[in-house]
Design an enzyme around this catalytic site. Structure first.
Site, PDB file in Angstrom:
ATOM      1  N   PHE A   1      87.877  92.504 120.065  1.00 36.25           N
ATOM      2  CA  PHE A   1      88.088  91.372 119.164  1.00 36.25           C
ATOM      3  C   PHE A   1      87.334  91.603 117.842  1.00 36.25           C
ATOM      4  O   PHE A   1      87.827  91.271 116.764  1.00 36.25           O
ATOM      5  CB  PHE A   1      87.627  90.072 119.825  1.00 36.25           C
ATOM      6  CG  PHE A   1      88.302  89.832 121.154  1.00 36.25           C
ATOM      7  CD1 PHE A   1      89.625  89.424 121.197  1.00 36.25           C
ATOM      8  CD2 PHE A   1      87.639  90.054 122.355  1.00 36.25           C
ATOM      9  CE1 PHE A   1      90.266  89.220 122.416  1.00 36.25           C
ATOM     10  CE2 PHE A   1      88.262  89.845 123.573  1.00 36.25           C
ATOM     11  CZ  PHE A   1      89.584  89.441 123.614  1.00 36.25           C
TER      12      PHE A   1
ATOM     13  N   TYR B   1      79.724  93.461 118.700  1.00 35.83           N
ATOM     14  CA  TYR B   1      79.417  94.605 119.557  1.00 35.83           C
ATOM     15  C   TYR B   1      80.348  95.720 119.060  1.00 35.83           C
ATOM     16  O   TYR B   1      81.540  95.479 118.848  1.00 35.83           O
ATOM     17  CB  TYR B   1      79.753  94.358 121.024  1.00 35.83           C
ATOM     18  CG  TYR B   1      79.065  93.202 121.703  1.00 35.83           C
ATOM     19  CD1 TYR B   1      77.775  92.807 121.380  1.00 35.83           C
ATOM     20  CD2 TYR B   1      79.724  92.517 122.718  1.00 35.83           C
ATOM     21  CE1 TYR B   1      77.165  91.757 122.062  1.00 35.83           C
ATOM     22  CE2 TYR B   1      79.117  91.475 123.393  1.00 35.83           C
ATOM     23  CZ  TYR B   1      77.842  91.092 123.055  1.00 35.83           C
ATOM     24  OH  TYR B   1      77.242  90.052 123.720  1.00 35.83           O
TER      25      TYR B   1
END
Ligand code: GSH
Length: 327
Positions: free
Chosen positions: A110, A105
């Site tokens: 992360f 995304y």
């Protein structure tokens, strides 16, 4: 025409946002008011279900195609030579994967950690933007989170594990991966820093809208999906962020952000980087999670009100252009 449940769309759009791990859980237990708010979002989509996140140009810019990582690191030697913190040739002469694909995304902290690593090491990679509504792009995997990195067809999961594995392949002779100190700060990024970000970027209604504007314009929404996700997501996240504040014992979100980055600057102990003259994995992790918020109001405030700016600029130069190539 396929009907799409607006509640699901917003929830999924939210889960694709910054610091999604904690957010998803909170959305599931959202209050009745939020639930009604989310329910109001039911709508018909156009025929293209589309990805919520496009694989277009990222906020930090997509570099030129870079098929020769490991051989040519100074593509623009003249300008970079003037920059004392320009990236040196970091790529391994032993590790040349042919095909690196990051399933992500766009705003996921992360995923951004992994991207900062790939950029710093000039490892060319393609991006597949995962649709948070149906995750169809990662249906092939048992792992249901992002980032997922496929290196020559082999799946790697979890940002820290991905970075550890790649680092070992790039530096096979290196006896230890990183020092205890470096490990400690990498854990701090996952356990503390990422949790301070969401309450900040959704702190006020206008900041929540700014963040969802970023999230939706970097996605692949139809016009109507974009409007619902932007306004519905921003409204929901404004409320959810208040819960996140409580959960993480934050009273003043900006103070918590400033304190976190000041703690990091103190950890630098006057060095250019935590890794001294070159960034180490702790530098890359902190930079990676801060990069998507840098140009939002919270990121601008952070740079104006703390001492992070000089280190951040050095990291921008050191990490350099994105080594992303078009899929
Ligand atoms: N520990 C994992 C955390 C990954 C993670 O939580 N990713 C979030 C996005 S930021 C996610 O995929 N959440 C599940 C979902 O969106 O359904 C890592 O470091 O990669």
């Amino acid at each position: 025409m396929r009907r799409v449940n607006g509640v699901a769309l917003i929830s999924r759009a939210i889960s694709a946002g910054f610091g999604a791990t904690t957010i998803s859980g909170t959305v599931a237990s959202s209050s009745a008011t939020q639930h009604r708010l989310l329910q109001a979002g039911t709508f018909s989509s156009c025929s293209r279900s589309g990805t919520l996140w496009c694989s277009g140009r990222s906020s930090d810019g997509i570099g030129q195609s870079n098929p020769s990582a490991g051989t040519v690191c100074f593509s623009n030697a003249a300008s970079l030579a003037q920059d004392t913190h320009a990236k040196e040739c970091q790529s391994s002469d032993k590790f040349h994967p042919k095909d690196v694909v990051l399933y992500q995304y766009e705003a996921c902290p992360f995923c951004n950690k992994v991207k900062a690593f790939l950029d710093y090491y000039d490892l060319p990679y393609k991006i597949v933007e995962v649709n948070p509504m149906n995750k169809k792009e990662i249906k092939w995997s048992d792992y249901k989170k992002v980032p997922i990195l496929k290196v020559d067809g082999v799946q790697m999961v979890d940002s820290s594990d991905i970075i550890d594995t790649l680092y070992k392949r790039i530096n096979p002779e290196s006896p230890t991966l990183d020092s205890e100190e470096e490990k400690k700060w990498r854990r701090w990024v996952d356990d503390h820093l990422v949790h301070v970000l969401s309450p900040n970027i959704y702190r006020t209604v206008s900041e929540a809208l700014e963040s969802f504007d970023y999230i939706t314009t970097h996605g692949n929404f139809s016009f109507s999906e974009r409007i619902v996700a932007k306004y519905g997501g921003a409204a929901a996240m404004y409320f959810v962020s208040k819960k996140l504040k409580k959960r993480h014992n934050i009273t003043d979100e900006r103070a918590a952000l400033y304190e976190a980055v000041e703690t990091w600057v103190d950890a630098l102990k006057g060095r250019h980087f935590h890794g001294d003259s070159n960034p180490n994995l702790a530098d890359i992790s902190v930079f990676g999670v801060l990069r998507p918020i840098r140009h939002l109001q919270s990121g601008r405030d952070m740079v104006e009100n703390t001492r992070i700016g000089e280190w951040y600029s050095r990291m921008e130069s050191a990490v350099g252009k994105s080594s992303r190539i078009q899929a």
